[in-house]
Design a protein around this motif. Structure first.
Motif, PDB file in Angstrom:
ATOM      1  N   ALA A 125      32.343  28.967  38.984  1.00 17.96           N
ATOM      2  CA  ALA A 125      31.456  29.310  37.871  1.00 17.96           C
ATOM      3  C   ALA A 125      31.652  30.758  37.447  1.00 17.96           C
ATOM      4  O   ALA A 125      31.672  31.073  36.249  1.00 17.96           O
ATOM      5  CB  ALA A 125      30.005  29.058  38.274  1.00 17.96           C
ATOM      6  N   ALA A 126      31.811  31.643  38.421  1.00 18.76           N
ATOM      7  CA  ALA A 126      32.020  33.057  38.115  1.00 18.76           C
ATOM      8  C   ALA A 126      33.326  33.264  37.361  1.00 18.76           C
ATOM      9  O   ALA A 126      33.403  34.046  36.408  1.00 18.76           O
ATOM     10  CB  ALA A 126      32.006  33.878  39.405  1.00 18.76           C
ATOM     11  N   ALA A 127      34.374  32.552  37.789  1.00 19.40           N
ATOM     12  CA  ALA A 127      35.662  32.653  37.098  1.00 19.40           C
ATOM     13  C   ALA A 127      35.561  32.079  35.686  1.00 19.40           C
ATOM     14  O   ALA A 127      36.103  32.639  34.729  1.00 19.40           O
ATOM     15  CB  ALA A 127      36.736  31.921  37.897  1.00 19.40           C
ATOM     16  N   ASP A 128      34.854  30.977  35.543  1.00 22.62           N
ATOM     17  CA  ASP A 128      34.700  30.318  34.246  1.00 22.62           C
ATOM     18  C   ASP A 128      33.931  31.197  33.263  1.00 22.62           C
ATOM     19  O   ASP A 128      34.142  31.127  32.046  1.00 22.62           O
ATOM     20  CB  ASP A 128      33.976  28.985  34.443  1.00 22.62           C
ATOM     21  CG  ASP A 128      34.121  28.061  33.244  1.00 22.62           C
ATOM     22  OD1 ASP A 128      35.191  28.083  32.598  1.00 22.62           O
ATOM     23  OD2 ASP A 128      33.177  27.305  32.967  1.00 22.62           O
ATOM     24  N   MET A 129      33.050  32.043  33.807  1.00 24.17           N
ATOM     25  CA  MET A 129      32.246  32.931  32.959  1.00 24.17           C
ATOM     26  C   MET A 129      32.857  34.319  32.842  1.00 24.17           C
ATOM     27  O   MET A 129      32.220  35.253  32.356  1.00 24.17           O
ATOM     28  CB  MET A 129      30.828  33.023  33.534  1.00 24.17           C
ATOM     29  CG  MET A 129      30.085  31.695  33.543  1.00 24.17           C
ATOM     30  SD  MET A 129      28.517  31.780  34.456  1.00 24.17           S
ATOM     31  CE  MET A 129      27.525  32.777  33.337  1.00 24.17           C
ATOM     32  N   ASP A 130      34.104  34.464  33.344  1.00 21.63           N
ATOM     33  CA  ASP A 130      34.814  35.751  33.308  1.00 21.63           C
ATOM     34  C   ASP A 130      34.098  36.841  34.093  1.00 21.63           C
ATOM     35  O   ASP A 130      34.197  38.027  33.769  1.00 21.63           O
ATOM     36  CB  ASP A 130      35.020  36.215  31.848  1.00 21.63           C
ATOM     37  CG  ASP A 130      35.964  35.306  31.089  1.00 21.63           C
ATOM     38  OD1 ASP A 130      36.909  34.789  31.703  1.00 21.63           O
ATOM     39  OD2 ASP A 130      35.750  35.117  29.876  1.00 21.63           O
ATOM     40  N   TYR A 131      33.362  36.423  35.130  1.00 23.77           N
ATOM     41  CA  TYR A 131      32.727  37.402  35.993  1.00 23.77           C
ATOM     42  C   TYR A 131      33.707  37.944  37.026  1.00 23.77           C
ATOM     43  O   TYR A 131      33.454  38.944  37.669  1.00 23.77           O
ATOM     44  CB  TYR A 131      31.545  36.779  36.737  1.00 23.77           C
ATOM     45  CG  TYR A 131      30.251  36.745  35.948  1.00 23.77           C
ATOM     46  CD1 TYR A 131      30.215  37.135  34.608  1.00 23.77           C
ATOM     47  CD2 TYR A 131      29.072  36.320  36.533  1.00 23.77           C
ATOM     48  CE1 TYR A 131      29.039  37.095  33.893  1.00 23.77           C
ATOM     49  CE2 TYR A 131      27.878  36.274  35.815  1.00 23.77           C
ATOM     50  CZ  TYR A 131      27.876  36.665  34.502  1.00 23.77           C
ATOM     51  OH  TYR A 131      26.708  36.616  33.793  1.00 23.77           O
ATOM     52  N   CYS A 132      34.789  37.212  37.249  1.00 23.37           N
ATOM     53  CA  CYS A 132      35.731  37.637  38.272  1.00 23.37           C
ATOM     54  C   CYS A 132      37.121  37.150  37.920  1.00 23.37           C
ATOM     55  O   CYS A 132      37.311  36.299  37.065  1.00 23.37           O
ATOM     56  CB  CYS A 132      35.339  37.091  39.642  1.00 23.37           C
ATOM     57  SG  CYS A 132      35.378  35.296  39.748  1.00 23.37           S
ATOM     58  N   SER A 133      38.116  37.681  38.617  1.00 21.23           N
ATOM     59  CA  SER A 133      39.490  37.236  38.449  1.00 21.23           C
ATOM     60  C   SER A 133      39.726  36.028  39.334  1.00 21.23           C
ATOM     61  O   SER A 133      38.966  35.742  40.251  1.00 21.23           O
ATOM     62  CB  SER A 133      40.463  38.356  38.839  1.00 21.23           C
ATOM     63  OG  SER A 133      40.399  38.605  40.227  1.00 21.23           O
ATOM     64  N   THR A 134      40.800  35.281  39.099  1.00 23.02           N
ATOM     65  CA  THR A 134      41.083  34.095  39.893  1.00 23.02           C
ATOM     66  C   THR A 134      41.410  34.428  41.328  1.00 23.02           C
ATOM     67  O   THR A 134      41.384  33.569  42.194  1.00 23.02           O
ATOM     68  CB  THR A 134      42.256  33.317  39.281  1.00 23.02           C
ATOM     69  OG1 THR A 134      43.386  34.191  39.159  1.00 23.02           O
ATOM     70  CG2 THR A 134      41.891  32.778  37.910  1.00 23.02           C
ATOM     71  N   SER A 135      41.724  35.692  41.620  1.00 22.07           N
ATOM     72  CA  SER A 135      42.049  36.077  42.997  1.00 22.07           C
ATOM     73  C   SER A 135      40.814  36.272  43.838  1.00 22.07           C
ATOM     74  O   SER A 135      40.895  36.400  45.058  1.00 22.07           O
ATOM     75  CB  SER A 135      42.868  37.372  42.997  1.00 22.07           C
ATOM     76  OG  SER A 135      42.117  38.427  42.432  1.00 22.07           O
ATOM     77  N   GLY A 136      39.646  36.324  43.209  1.00 19.38           N
ATOM     78  CA  GLY A 136      38.423  36.391  44.002  1.00 19.38           C
ATOM     79  C   GLY A 136      37.549  37.573  43.695  1.00 19.38           C
ATOM     80  O   GLY A 136      36.349  37.522  43.869  1.00 19.38           O
ATOM     81  N   GLY A 137      38.096  38.687  43.254  1.00 14.14           N
ATOM     82  CA  GLY A 137      37.285  39.862  43.020  1.00 14.14           C
ATOM     83  C   GLY A 137      36.793  39.957  41.596  1.00 14.14           C
ATOM     84  O   GLY A 137      37.247  39.243  40.708  1.00 14.14           O
ATOM     85  N   THR A 138      35.850  40.863  41.348  1.00 11.74           N
ATOM     86  CA  THR A 138      35.387  41.079  39.987  1.00 11.74           C
ATOM     87  C   THR A 138      36.438  41.859  39.225  1.00 11.74           C
ATOM     88  O   THR A 138      37.321  42.485  39.793  1.00 11.74           O
ATOM     89  CB  THR A 138      34.066  41.870  39.986  1.00 11.74           C
ATOM     90  OG1 THR A 138      34.304  43.141  40.598  1.00 11.74           O
ATOM     91  CG2 THR A 138      32.984  41.148  40.746  1.00 11.74           C
ATOM     92  N   GLU A 139      36.324  41.844  37.912  1.00 14.62           N
ATOM     93  CA  GLU A 139      37.301  42.548  37.101  1.00 14.62           C
ATOM     94  C   GLU A 139      37.247  44.047  37.333  1.00 14.62           C
ATOM     95  O   GLU A 139      38.264  44.728  37.273  1.00 14.62           O
ATOM     96  CB  GLU A 139      37.051  42.244  35.626  1.00 14.62           C
ATOM     97  CG  GLU A 139      37.316  40.778  35.265  1.00 14.62           C
ATOM     98  CD  GLU A 139      37.026  40.496  33.816  1.00 14.62           C
ATOM     99  OE1 GLU A 139      36.522  41.413  33.136  1.00 14.62           O
ATOM    100  OE2 GLU A 139      37.299  39.389  33.361  1.00 14.62           O
ATOM    101  N   LYS A 140      36.055  44.561  37.619  1.00 12.29           N
ATOM    102  CA  LYS A 140      35.908  46.005  37.780  1.00 12.29           C
ATOM    103  C   LYS A 140      35.903  46.436  39.238  1.00 12.29           C
ATOM    104  O   LYS A 140      35.818  47.617  39.529  1.00 12.29           O
ATOM    105  CB  LYS A 140      34.605  46.466  37.103  1.00 12.29           C
ATOM    106  CG  LYS A 140      34.596  46.235  35.596  1.00 12.29           C
ATOM    107  CD  LYS A 140      33.319  46.744  34.991  1.00 12.29           C
ATOM    108  CE  LYS A 140      33.303  46.524  33.483  1.00 12.29           C
ATOM    109  NZ  LYS A 140      32.051  47.028  32.859  1.00 12.29           N
TER     110      LYS A 140
END
Length: 240
Positions: free
Chosen positions: A63-78
């Motif tokens: 869900a987090a990846a689908d909402m662009d809250y995180c990258s596919t590798s597991g961490g957040t973008e920031k």
């Protein structure tokens, strides 16, 4: 993201597809309401290393990846962590495999794991109070299913019980069956605690948990894996 890819590969008419889609919808709603990427997190995952909490972990990741809250590798973008806190209550009587699995998941998926003291000095209620008062948690995602002993009267979103710290319980897989849990884990091909491949179907402590006799192969004397259990009513047969 392996969960989203695997789910989209299912036939739209597959009942499991419907269950996963609904659980993801609930999880996305929880993230929208309580996750604040880059800010103080108000959402927490109760992760004890069991099969149900493992399903919920991967639903949250998806869900987090689908909402662009995180990258596919597991961490957040920031940063390097998921947009939710993860907590775990270790105990001296825990299976070492459970503790190792929780720690491995924390590293692999870059979870912000808050492990309470393993000596049992902090009780469950006290620990939840700490999360609410000191960490600002307002909602907790839990792997509760309708057949669990504590599930009576619960809904996918429901406030904590009277007399307990005030928070919202989020139960994405409340309506899932034992078979659907294993269908999901095997579909996604995600890691789970190794004890489930040794004949355990429900995990507690080393003092109250044994292998499920329903999985014993009388010819070889070995135990089949948990996903091979046919009688779902026997899920907790190995628990005292």
């Amino acid at each position: 993201m392996e969960v989203l890819e695997a789910t989209r590969g299912l036939d739209p008419k597959d009942p499991l597809r419907a269950k996963i889609d609904l659980a993801l919808s609930r999880t996305r709603r929880a993230l929208a309401l309580y996750a604040r990427p880059g800010e103080e997190c108000e959402l927490a995952l109760s992760f004890n290393g069991g099969k149900d909490s493992t399903v919920v972990l991967h639903l949250l990741r998806a869900a987090a990846a689908d909402m662009d809250y995180c990258s596919t590798s597991g961490g957040t973008e920031k940063g390097s962590k998921m947009p939710f806190l993860t907590f775990f209550f270790p105990h001296p009587d825990d299976f070492k495999e459970i503790t190792a699995f929780v720690e491995d998941c924390g590293r692999e998926y870059k979870l912000d794991v808050h492990a309470f003291p393993s000596d049992g000095s902090v009780g469950f209620k006290q620990g939840l109070q700490h999360l609410v008062q000191d960490r600002g948690v307002r909602a907790m995602v839990i792997g509760t299913r309708a057949g669990d002993p504590n599930a009576k009267g619960q809904d996918p979103f429901c406030p904590s019980s009277e007399g307990w710290p005030a928070f919202m319980r989020v139960n994405p897989i409340l309506d899932w069956t034992y078979a659907e849990v294993w269908s999901f884990l095997r579909l996604v091909k995600c890691k789970y605690c190794s004890l489930y491949d040794e004949g355990y179907t429900s995990l507690g402590s080393t003092k109250d948990t044994k292998k499920n006799e329903a999985l014993l192969d009388g010819k070889t004397g070995t135990y089949r894996p948990a996903h091979a259990l046919l009688d779902q009513e026997a899920e907790r047969a190995g628990r005292a």
